[in-house]
Design a protein around this motif. Sequence first.
Motif, PDB file in Angstrom:
ATOM      1  N   TYR A 287      32.554  41.415  54.719  1.00  0.00           N
ATOM      2  CA  TYR A 287      33.946  41.537  54.068  1.00  0.00           C
ATOM      3  C   TYR A 287      34.924  40.554  54.885  1.00  0.00           C
ATOM      4  N   GLY A 288      35.733  39.986  54.208  1.00  0.00           N
ATOM      5  CA  GLY A 288      36.628  38.899  54.572  1.00  0.00           C
ATOM      6  C   GLY A 288      37.879  39.393  53.910  1.00  0.00           C
ATOM      7  N   SER A 289      39.148  39.071  54.616  1.00  0.00           N
ATOM      8  CA  SER A 289      40.440  39.228  53.997  1.00  0.00           C
ATOM      9  C   SER A 289      41.345  37.951  53.835  1.00  0.00           C
ATOM     10  N   ASN A 290      41.803  37.841  52.750  1.00  0.00           N
ATOM     11  CA  ASN A 290      42.805  36.723  52.348  1.00  0.00           C
ATOM     12  C   ASN A 290      44.326  37.103  52.304  1.00  0.00           C
ATOM     13  N   ARG A 291      45.180  36.317  52.343  1.00  0.00           N
ATOM     14  CA  ARG A 291      46.669  36.560  52.317  1.00  0.00           C
ATOM     15  C   ARG A 291      47.454  35.752  51.619  1.00  0.00           C
ATOM     16  N   ILE A 292      48.695  35.843  51.366  1.00  0.00           N
ATOM     17  CA  ILE A 292      49.802  35.165  50.939  1.00  0.00           C
ATOM     18  C   ILE A 292      49.878  35.291  49.373  1.00  0.00           C
ATOM     19  N   ASP A 293      49.319  34.358  48.553  1.00  0.00           N
ATOM     20  CA  ASP A 293      49.329  34.663  47.280  1.00  0.00           C
ATOM     21  C   ASP A 293      48.275  35.384  46.620  1.00  0.00           C
ATOM     22  N   ILE A 294      47.253  35.389  47.405  1.00  0.00           N
ATOM     23  CA  ILE A 294      45.983  36.090  46.856  1.00  0.00           C
ATOM     24  C   ILE A 294      45.701  37.248  48.092  1.00  0.00           C
ATOM     25  N   ASN A 295      46.056  38.436  47.803  1.00  0.00           N
ATOM     26  CA  ASN A 295      45.720  39.413  48.947  1.00  0.00           C
ATOM     27  C   ASN A 295      44.580  40.480  48.572  1.00  0.00           C
ATOM     28  N   GLU A 296      43.534  40.226  48.950  1.00  0.00           N
ATOM     29  CA  GLU A 296      42.233  40.783  48.565  1.00  0.00           C
ATOM     30  C   GLU A 296      41.140  40.704  49.785  1.00  0.00           C
ATOM     31  N   ILE A 297      40.283  41.567  49.487  1.00  0.00           N
ATOM     32  CA  ILE A 297      38.971  41.737  50.437  1.00  0.00           C
ATOM     33  C   ILE A 297      37.826  41.144  49.433  1.00  0.00           C
ATOM     34  N   VAL A 298      37.079  40.044  50.133  1.00  0.00           N
ATOM     35  CA  VAL A 298      36.072  39.648  49.325  1.00  0.00           C
ATOM     36  C   VAL A 298      34.736  40.036  50.058  1.00  0.00           C
ATOM     37  N   ILE A 299      33.709  40.348  49.237  1.00  0.00           N
ATOM     38  CA  ILE A 299      32.429  41.047  49.648  1.00  0.00           C
ATOM     39  C   ILE A 299      31.399  39.934  49.355  1.00  0.00           C
TER      40      ILE A 299
END
Length: 375
Positions: A287-299
Motif C-alpha cells: 500500500y502507498g499513500s498520495n497527497r495534495i490534489d489526490i488523497n488516497e491509498i493505492v493497493i
Amino acid sequence: MNFLKTSLLICCLCIFCKSKAQDKFDLLIGTYTNGTSTSEGIYVYTFDSETGTLEYKNEVKGIDNPSYIAISPDHKNIYAISESGGESQVYAYKYDSSTGKLTFTNKESAGGQGPCYVSVDKTGSYVFTANYGSGSLAAVPLMKDGSLGSSVQEIYNKGNIIDGKEGASRMHSVVMSPDNNYLFAPNLGIDKIGVYHFDSKASSKPLTPAEPEFVNLAPGSGPRHFVFHPNGKYAYVIQELDGGITSFDYHAGKLSPKQTVSILPPDFKGKFGAADIHISPDGKFLYGSNRIDINEIVIYNIDENTGNLTFVGRQSSMGRIPRNFVIDPTGNFLLVANQDTNNIIVFSRNQKTGLLTPTDISLKIDRPVCLKFVY
C-alpha cells in the motif's frame, strides 16, 4: 486423572486469555503541535483489532512536533523526534504498556536539522534519525536503561552539483535490514538510497559506507519511505516527486532494482506528493499513500515468486494529506492519518483481495502525522 484434566483446562484457559489479549494493541499517535494545532504531543489509544474501535488511554506533553516515533524491540522504550528547526532533538521515554504512560527519560541532539524519521536497530543498541533539513542521518547510542547516549555519529550526504552549485540534500527515512547488518537511507534531494554497514557492538560510530555507498534512482524521483518484504528478499521505495514505487531484489546489503510502477491514475494532471508505504503482515499486498490534489491509498498485489507489483485498486483517504498510515498487526484494518483534515480514518481490509472499505470509525485529532502499533 482429575489433576491432569484440571491442568489441561488451566493451560487451555491461559492460551485462550493470551490469544484474546492479542486482539487489542496500543496505538501511538505523533502529531504536529505548532501553528494553530491544538495537539500537545504524543497520544496513546487502545485499538481493538476485532471491531476497529479506538479508546483513549494516555498522552504525553512537552515535546514539539513529535512527527515520527520508534519503539524499542522489548517495547519498554519509545523514541520520538522533535521536528523543531535548529533545536531538533530525539526524545526517549519509558513506556508502561498497562497504562500507556510515557515517562520522559532524556533527550539528545538528532544529529541534524529538521528530522522527519526515527528507527531503532533490532538489538536495541542504536537509534537512527533522518534529518530532512540538513540532509544527514545520525546514529545515537542507547544505554542499557534505554536512555540516549551523547556520542552521536552524523553522516552528511552532499547534494548534487547543479550549474556549479551544490543542490539540496533531503534525507527522508532510515530503515534497518532484516538481518540488522545494514541501514538504508533514502535521500529525496539526491535521488539515491544510501547504504551503510552497521555494527551493533560498536561503542561509537557504528555506521560505515557500504560498497557502493549509494543506489541510484531516476533523476527527479525523490525517494522517501522504504520498506522490506516480510520474507527479506524484496524491498520497495516510494518516490515523492514522480509518484513511483521501485521494487528491488535484496541480498546481503545489495539492492537490485527491477520494476517501477506509478501510483498516479492514468492521465492525472494535478499536484501530488507520494508519502508512505507499507506491506500487509502476510506479505501479499503493498500500500502507498498520495497527497495534495489526490488523497488516497493505492493497493498492489505482490507476486510471491518475483516480488513484482500488480495494481489492485485505489481508495480515498477520506481526508486531506495522508502523510502516514498503518496496518494493524492482525491485518484486519488499515488506519490513515490525514494531516490537514485532523482525522484518523479506520478502514476494514479484505485479506484475500487487499481492498479497503471505509468504516464509520474515525478519530478527531489535530494534525496527526505518525501512527505506530505496539505489539
